[in-house]
Design an enzyme around this catalytic site. Structure first.
Site, PDB file in Angstrom:
ATOM      1  N   LYS A  63       0.741  -1.276  -0.060  1.00  0.00           N
ATOM      2  CA  LYS A  63       0.071   0.014   0.017  1.00  0.00           C
ATOM      3  C   LYS A  63       0.835   1.285   0.121  1.00  0.00           C
ATOM      4  CE  LYS A  63      -4.290  -1.734   1.957  1.00  0.00           C
ATOM      5  NZ  LYS A  63      -5.379  -1.624   2.968  1.00  0.00           N
ATOM      6  N   ASP A  99     -10.162   2.698   1.735  1.00  0.00           N
ATOM      7  CA  ASP A  99     -10.544   2.211   3.179  1.00  0.00           C
ATOM      8  C   ASP A  99     -10.850   3.554   3.799  1.00  0.00           C
ATOM      9  OD1 ASP A  99      -9.721  -0.225   2.868  1.00  0.00           O
ATOM     10  OD2 ASP A  99      -7.606  -0.055   3.419  1.00  0.00           O
TER      11      ASP A  99
HETATM   12  P1  NAP Z   1      -2.373  -4.806  11.616  1.00  0.00           P
HETATM   13  O1  NAP Z   1      -1.275  -4.034  11.094  1.00  0.00           O
HETATM   14  O2  NAP Z   1      -1.986  -6.265  11.598  1.00  0.00           O
HETATM   15  O3  NAP Z   1      -2.852  -4.619  13.087  1.00  0.00           O
HETATM   16  C1  NAP Z   1      -3.109  -3.230  13.520  1.00  0.00           C
HETATM   17  C2  NAP Z   1      -2.498  -3.081  14.876  1.00  0.00           C
HETATM   18  O4  NAP Z   1      -3.368  -4.086  15.833  1.00  0.00           O
HETATM   19  C3  NAP Z   1      -1.229  -3.388  15.305  1.00  0.00           C
HETATM   20  O5  NAP Z   1      -0.582  -2.617  14.738  1.00  0.00           O
HETATM   21  C4  NAP Z   1      -1.261  -3.747  16.916  1.00  0.00           C
HETATM   22  O6  NAP Z   1      -1.202  -2.430  17.302  1.00  0.00           O
HETATM   23  C5  NAP Z   1      -2.695  -4.193  17.015  1.00  0.00           C
HETATM   24  N1  NAP Z   1      -2.387  -5.574  17.235  1.00  0.00           N
HETATM   25  C6  NAP Z   1      -2.326  -6.804  16.593  1.00  0.00           C
HETATM   26  N2  NAP Z   1      -2.475  -7.808  16.894  1.00  0.00           N
HETATM   27  C7  NAP Z   1      -3.297  -7.691  17.967  1.00  0.00           C
HETATM   28  C8  NAP Z   1      -3.815  -8.578  19.073  1.00  0.00           C
HETATM   29  N3  NAP Z   1      -3.760  -9.762  18.769  1.00  0.00           N
HETATM   30  N4  NAP Z   1      -4.586  -7.868  19.979  1.00  0.00           N
HETATM   31  C9  NAP Z   1      -4.663  -6.445  20.195  1.00  0.00           C
HETATM   32  N5  NAP Z   1      -4.169  -5.626  19.190  1.00  0.00           N
HETATM   33  C10 NAP Z   1      -3.230  -6.373  18.247  1.00  0.00           C
HETATM   34  O7  NAP Z   1      -3.589  -4.919  10.801  1.00  0.00           O
HETATM   35  P2  NAP Z   1      -4.273  -3.669   9.919  1.00  0.00           P
HETATM   36  O8  NAP Z   1      -3.963  -3.798   8.446  1.00  0.00           O
HETATM   37  O9  NAP Z   1      -4.040  -2.190  10.395  1.00  0.00           O
HETATM   38  O10 NAP Z   1      -5.717  -4.096   9.971  1.00  0.00           O
HETATM   39  C11 NAP Z   1      -6.575  -4.189  11.223  1.00  0.00           C
HETATM   40  C12 NAP Z   1      -7.685  -4.542  11.337  1.00  0.00           C
HETATM   41  O11 NAP Z   1      -8.536  -4.085  10.257  1.00  0.00           O
HETATM   42  C13 NAP Z   1      -7.642  -6.282  10.813  1.00  0.00           C
HETATM   43  O12 NAP Z   1      -8.272  -7.068  11.305  1.00  0.00           O
HETATM   44  C14 NAP Z   1      -7.971  -6.108   9.274  1.00  0.00           C
HETATM   45  O13 NAP Z   1      -8.491  -7.345   8.815  1.00  0.00           O
HETATM   46  C15 NAP Z   1      -9.027  -5.049   9.637  1.00  0.00           C
HETATM   47  N6  NAP Z   1      -9.274  -4.341   8.156  1.00  0.00           N
HETATM   48  C16 NAP Z   1     -10.639  -4.302   7.679  1.00  0.00           C
HETATM   49  C17 NAP Z   1     -10.932  -3.526   6.558  1.00  0.00           C
HETATM   50  C18 NAP Z   1     -12.232  -3.508   5.990  1.00  0.00           C
HETATM   51  O14 NAP Z   1     -12.512  -3.268   4.851  1.00  0.00           O
HETATM   52  N7  NAP Z   1     -13.182  -4.027   6.749  1.00  0.00           N
HETATM   53  C19 NAP Z   1      -9.708  -2.609   5.892  1.00  0.00           C
HETATM   54  C20 NAP Z   1      -8.580  -2.894   6.370  1.00  0.00           C
HETATM   55  C21 NAP Z   1      -8.146  -3.437   7.738  1.00  0.00           C
HETATM   56  P3  NAP Z   1      -0.324  -2.353  18.567  1.00  0.00           P
HETATM   57  O15 NAP Z   1       0.842  -3.321  18.807  1.00  0.00           O
HETATM   58  O16 NAP Z   1       0.107  -1.025  19.025  1.00  0.00           O
HETATM   59  O17 NAP Z   1      -1.119  -2.736  20.034  1.00  0.00           O
END
Ligand code: NAP
Length: 273
Positions: A63, A99
């Site tokens: 991205k 997004d």
């Molecule tokens: P990511 O970078 O893997 O994780 C986001 C943050 O979540 C990490 O920086 C971490 O922050 C925290 N984290 C990671 N594992 C965790 C756990 N087991 N428990 C609590 N906190 C945790 O993911 P992302 O790409 O930002 O996406 C985040 C979520 O949004 C995912 O579930 C993804 O599927 C969803 N998403 C959905 C859409 C949609 O269209 N619906 C679009 C984009 C993303 P810290 O280390 O600072 O706590």
């Protein structure tokens, strides 16, 4: 239209189902292919794709890496520093972040206007950045970002949070304080196959007026179950996913689509159609 999704590993992507659903709904003849690209080959593939595609989506981990290959960025993609949709015009690529648009439309769908309100965003990843930018642009008065480990949050994210007047707090601090108008889960906590757990306690959820969980599998996470039972306005990630897909189609087609298209698509996806 020749469209698709680029990423490193695309195994279980819902994007083809979303766009084929939208093609059928809109009576468009198009193809939507999954294009896996090894990191070392990105520089060779993007210019080639710009020559043969009408547009494509971009997912993890490209991205940000895709940006140097583009001729221009939408204002929100530039501010977030990430692109998930590329439109090709005269062989040149233009980057957008749907997004951001999908999240914004999700807020509208549940009537949660952040203007002048406070919001709590869980997570410090790429999704959290799109959410924070959207809340900031829509006039949120105060944003708190919650991390598991404050010392581990990178400098780039800290700068981003500072620029948006957002405070970075821990889960302990959130639990000790009060709730918020809006709570957004932008972490994978509660996602299948680890469903049934919530990143925050019921005590916090009960103090929030609206709750959005970006997770779409399961359709109702433990966080959303608690939010629904406490009477909050709620949305899951399916609506955001459908909305970002519809927003990408609008960009590629160059016209506005009916507002009920994404909610209807989200409902069909929830039923597995
Ligand atoms: P990511 O970078 O893997 O994780 C986001 C943050 O979540 C990490 O920086 C971490 O922050 C925290 N984290 C990671 N594992 C965790 C756990 N087991 N428990 C609590 N906190 C945790 O993911 P992302 O790409 O930002 O996406 C985040 C979520 O949004 C995912 O579930 C993804 O599927 C969803 N998403 C959905 C859409 C949609 O269209 N619906 C679009 C984009 C993303 P810290 O280390 O600072 O706590």
């Amino acid at each position: 239209m020749k469209l698709g999704l680029i990423g490193e590993t695309l195994g279980h992507s819902l994007s083809p189902a979303i766009h084929q659903n939208l093609f059928a709904q809109l009576g468009i003849s198009g193809t939507y292919d999954l294009i896996e690209i090894p990191r070392e080959d990105l520089g060779e593939h993007i210019p080639r794709l710009l020559g043969v595609m009408d547009g494509f989506n971009v997912t993890i981990p490209y991205k940000t890496d895709v940006i140097p290959f583009l001729a221009g960025l939408s204002p929100e993609a530039a501010r977030i520093g990430a692109v998930n949709t590329v439109a090709v015009r005269d062989g040149k690529g233009y980057g957008y972040n749907t997004d951001y648009l999908g999240f914004s439309r999700t807020l509208d769908a549940i009537g949660a206007d952040p203007d002048g309100r406070d919001a709590v965003v869980l997570g410090t990843g790429g999704a959290a950045r799109a959410v924070i930018q959207c809340l900031f642009d829509r006039g949120a008065a105060y944003i708190r970002v919650v991390t598991r480990k404050r010392e581990a949050v990178g400098g780039v994210f800290r700068d981003f949070a500072d620029a948006h007047g957002a405070d970075i707090i821990t889960y302990g601090e959130l639990e000790a304080g009060c709730g918020a108008f809006l709570l957004v889960n932008a972490t994978p906590c509660g996602m299948s196959p680890h469903a049934g757990v919530s990143p925050v306690s019921e005590r916090v959820v009960r103090k929030c007026h609206a709750v959005v969980d970006l997770i779409y599998n399961p359709a109702e996470t433990e966080l959303l179950r608690m939010a629904r039972e406490s009477g909050a306005d709620c949305a899951n990630g399916l609506l955001m996913l459908a909305s970002q897909g519809a927003a990408a189609e609008e960009i590629w087609l160059g016209r506005e689509l009916p507002a009920d298209l994404a909610p209807q698509l989200a409902a069909r996806l929830e039923q597995g159609a």
